[in-house]
Design an enzyme around this catalytic site. Sequence first.
Site, short mmCIF file in Angstrom:
data_model
loop_
_atom_site.label_atom_id
_atom_site.label_comp_id
_atom_site.label_asym_id
_atom_site.label_seq_id
_atom_site.Cartn_x
_atom_site.Cartn_y
_atom_site.Cartn_z
N ARG A 3 1.41 2.39 -21.58
CA ARG A 3 0.70 1.78 -20.22
C ARG A 3 -0.04 0.75 -20.66
NH1 ARG A 3 5.27 3.21 -18.59
NH2 ARG A 3 5.60 4.56 -16.72
N GLU A 43 1.89 -5.78 -15.35
CA GLU A 43 3.07 -6.34 -15.34
C GLU A 43 3.93 -6.36 -14.18
OE1 GLU A 43 3.98 -3.11 -18.58
OE2 GLU A 43 5.86 -2.69 -17.16
N HIS A 85 8.55 -4.49 -21.87
CA HIS A 85 8.57 -2.96 -21.31
C HIS A 85 10.02 -2.69 -21.39
CE1 HIS A 85 6.76 0.22 -18.53
NE2 HIS A 85 7.59 0.68 -19.29
#
Length: 321
Positions: free
Chosen positions: A240, A269, A287
């Site tokens: 993360r 994000e 991601h």
Amino acid sequence: MSDRPVLLLTRRLPEAVEARASRDYDALLNADDSQYDADALISKSAQADAILTCSTEKFSAEVIEQLDARVRAIATFSVGYEHIDVAAAAARGITVTNTPDVLTDATADIALLCLLGAARRQHESTAMLRESRWGRWDATSLLGAHVTGKRLGILGMGRIGRAVAKRARAFDMEIHYSNRSQLSAELEQGATFYQNPEDMLPNAQFLSINCPSTPETHHFLNADRIALLPDGAVVVNTARGDIVDDEALIAAAKSGKVSGIGLDVYEGEPNFHNDYLDLPNAFLLPHIGSATVDTRDAMGFRALDNLDAIFAGNQPEDKLT
Ligand code: DGY
């Protein structure tokens, strides 16, 4: 009116997952994948017995307190669950589940891709090709960090951390790790354990972040801890974004303290620190750790397995509350 439970899907999900959800539930799909803010989640909950969500929707205590009383479960299509206040859900008797295991391999693959991409200067190399700047082969340019025999420090030795270690061993890397508790010898496989992550960092010629985002890990990798890394270390984060202090990491990449960065996740994000884009030594992905067809289907099926168990009156396998 059917007597099947109503399941609210907050995002568009893979076709096979939506098909199974619609087969077994009165599924409220988000066909155009529109963004549900807190108000939308609260108002839509009035129609739902359960919610199938993703890490993009934030179920804060405030949202959870206002969900309709009929909501019995929140199943997240993710292993990470920092976007759900599980204590608030527990207080309201809402069962929360996640999807561990099924995304371990895909995410570990991406960690190795980030590690190699950063170590071997993929960004600069590809830019040279694409911008027609490739001249004669030469012996001195685009020299990267050698991986074989180097020490890899893994922060967080859960399923994904261990899968990263397994892959790195195939590259003859030496595994060091820090974790809340030491693993059994069988799981550790000869890796060196550090109770205190600060003691591991000076050994981490490569650092892979694989721990969950919690208040304790927030901005773990700050300037002080980066200073503990060996000069020229390579830093990889596929966990993360908020575990890293962006300003500190960017400064270290600019100074050369860190020779390469491989990131799949970012604080805030999809908005992220734009200075990463100016770093020649950053290998950046949006991601995509779990983004394979097989994995995304498996995540959806795992979330539905958990919901099926709940509505059958059984314990879901991945019960968090
Ligand atoms: C996860 O499962 O936590 C992935 O990062 C997707 O959110």
